[in-house]
Design a protein around this motif. Structure first.
Motif, mmCIF file in Angstrom:
data_model
loop_
_atom_site.group_PDB
_atom_site.id
_atom_site.type_symbol
_atom_site.label_atom_id
_atom_site.label_comp_id
_atom_site.label_asym_id
_atom_site.label_seq_id
_atom_site.Cartn_x
_atom_site.Cartn_y
_atom_site.Cartn_z
ATOM 1 N N UNK A 143 102.114 -6.909 -13.057
ATOM 2 C CA UNK A 143 102.407 -5.437 -13.532
ATOM 3 C C UNK A 143 101.292 -4.632 -12.927
ATOM 4 N N UNK A 144 100.232 -5.003 -13.239
ATOM 5 C CA UNK A 144 98.928 -4.278 -12.747
ATOM 6 C C UNK A 144 98.847 -4.033 -11.180
ATOM 7 N N UNK A 145 99.255 -5.042 -10.425
ATOM 8 C CA UNK A 145 99.197 -5.040 -9.188
ATOM 9 C C UNK A 145 100.183 -4.484 -8.607
ATOM 10 N N UNK A 146 101.520 -4.415 -9.086
ATOM 11 C CA UNK A 146 102.497 -3.511 -8.685
ATOM 12 C C UNK A 146 101.967 -1.901 -8.660
ATOM 13 N N UNK A 147 101.334 -1.533 -9.714
ATOM 14 C CA UNK A 147 100.832 -0.195 -9.931
ATOM 15 C C UNK A 147 100.000 0.190 -8.891
ATOM 16 N N UNK A 148 98.873 -0.751 -8.748
ATOM 17 C CA UNK A 148 98.117 -0.493 -7.630
ATOM 18 C C UNK A 148 98.666 -0.344 -6.217
ATOM 19 N N UNK A 149 99.676 -1.348 -5.874
ATOM 20 C CA UNK A 149 100.112 -1.310 -4.672
ATOM 21 C C UNK A 149 101.073 -0.064 -4.525
ATOM 22 N N UNK A 150 101.762 0.403 -5.443
ATOM 23 C CA UNK A 150 102.408 1.737 -5.324
ATOM 24 C C UNK A 150 101.661 2.953 -5.206
ATOM 25 N N UNK A 151 100.456 2.869 -6.173
ATOM 26 C CA UNK A 151 99.565 3.986 -5.899
ATOM 27 C C UNK A 151 98.834 4.388 -4.658
ATOM 28 N N UNK A 152 98.669 3.023 -3.978
ATOM 29 C CA UNK A 152 97.779 3.096 -2.554
ATOM 30 C C UNK A 152 98.794 3.302 -1.779
ATOM 31 N N UNK A 153 99.893 2.547 -1.520
ATOM 32 C CA UNK A 153 100.649 2.654 -0.356
ATOM 33 C C UNK A 153 101.675 3.591 0.049
ATOM 34 N N UNK A 154 102.244 4.125 -1.435
ATOM 35 C CA UNK A 154 103.284 4.957 -1.421
ATOM 36 C C UNK A 154 102.743 6.410 -1.878
ATOM 37 N N UNK A 155 101.855 6.381 -2.992
ATOM 38 C CA UNK A 155 101.397 7.779 -3.335
ATOM 39 C C UNK A 155 100.262 8.128 -2.808
ATOM 40 N N UNK A 156 99.541 7.231 -2.289
ATOM 41 C CA UNK A 156 98.307 7.234 -1.308
ATOM 42 C C UNK A 156 97.293 8.003 -2.075
ATOM 43 N N UNK A 157 96.662 7.681 -3.268
ATOM 44 C CA UNK A 157 95.980 8.237 -4.089
ATOM 45 C C UNK A 157 94.636 7.772 -3.293
ATOM 46 N N UNK A 158 93.536 8.562 -3.450
ATOM 47 C CA UNK A 158 92.442 8.400 -2.794
ATOM 48 C C UNK A 158 91.337 8.172 -3.492
ATOM 49 N N UNK A 159 91.409 8.156 -5.078
ATOM 50 C CA UNK A 159 90.527 7.574 -6.062
ATOM 51 C C UNK A 159 91.383 6.755 -7.093
ATOM 52 N N UNK A 160 90.264 5.807 -7.410
ATOM 53 C CA UNK A 160 91.001 4.791 -8.580
ATOM 54 C C UNK A 160 89.982 4.828 -9.811
ATOM 55 N N UNK A 161 90.372 5.273 -11.026
ATOM 56 C CA UNK A 161 89.660 5.279 -12.079
ATOM 57 C C UNK A 161 89.808 4.383 -13.068
ATOM 58 N N UNK A 162 88.687 3.617 -13.147
ATOM 59 C CA UNK A 162 88.742 2.628 -14.517
ATOM 60 C C UNK A 162 88.146 3.189 -15.893
#
Length: 241
Positions: free
Chosen positions: A76-95
């Motif tokens: 679940x978590x990894x699919x969110x990260x994968x989509x965010x980085x490689x489809x949406x191309x976000x430049x920042x990740x906030x925890x």
């Protein structure tokens, strides 16, 4: 009136007001999303990402769970990260964690037998608490001890993210941020920036931008008393636990 029905009515009011203030809003949303940030936060109802940051619909891609944990073996978590980085191309990740976190506090208390899934989930927090046992034991107040563990947890999750090839190989380059939200005053503290207040003044020769984009593994994090706590990175995080 039931609370869900009240929420539906409030939604109608919000839609009308949002459209009045920004007539192009829903046309933009219909065309797709282009968020700038992936937010990994706690499911706690007091920390809604868009509200506490004043963001607009479409600005933040949000993933929330108990105690803002990032677990590399969790699809679940990894699919969110994968989509965010490689489809949406976000430049920042906030925890973003927060003080008064129930999941974090539970990790400092005896295991509960009536919530096996929650207990399994916070197992990594118990491990983290044991690793920092000496520092946490020196904090007499349980509330303050839990708040310190919440900070250590945010740092740990951010460091785990930085070890992942998915993050390291992403283009554009991804910056990982470790934040803590204070439910007592509504303010967010950047844990990297909080290490050295002189950063903003340029006294160290390092700009704020340099610090906030610095790999977290290179940051000496403060302990509960303000001293450097070292740069330990749990290498097990990269391979999953």
């Amino acid at each position: 009136m039931s609370f869900p029905n009240q929420l539906l009515l409030q939604n109608v009011a919000w839609a009308h007001e949002a459209g009045r203030r920004d007539p192009a809003l829903f046309d933009r949303l219909r065309q797709g999303q282009q968020p700038k940030v992936l937010w990994i936060g706690c499911a706690d109802s007091r920390v809604p990402a868009e509200i506490v940051t004043g963001a607009r619909p479409g600005d933040i891609f949000v993933h929330r769970n108990i105690a803002n944990l990032f677990l590399p073996h969790d699809d679940n978590t990894m699919s969110v990260l994968e989509y965010a980085l490689y489809v949406l191309r976000v430049s920042d990740v906030v925890v973003c964690g927060h003080n008064g976190c129930g999941g974090v506090r539970a990790a400092l208390e005896p295991p509960g037998h009536n919530m096996p899934r929650v207990e399994h989930r916070i197992g990594v927090l118990r491990q983290l608490a044991r690793r920092h046992g000496a520092e946490l034991a020196a904090i007499a107040c349980l509330e303050n001890r839990a708040d310190r563990l919440a900070e250590l947890n945010v740092i740990e999750q951010a460091r785990t993210l930085e070890t992942l090839p998915l993050v390291r190989n992403a283009l554009p380059r991804v910056c990982v941020h470790a934040w803590i939200f204070d439910v007592r005053n509504g303010l967010i503290r950047d844990l990297a920036r909080a290490i050295d207040p002189s950063v903003d003044t340029g006294a160290t020769g390092t700009s704020t931008a340099d610090v906030t984009t610095m790999p977290l593994s290179q940051v000496s994090w403060p302990d509960a008393h303000g001293g450097a706590a070292g740069q330990h990175v749990d290498q097990r995080s990269a391979a999953g636990r």
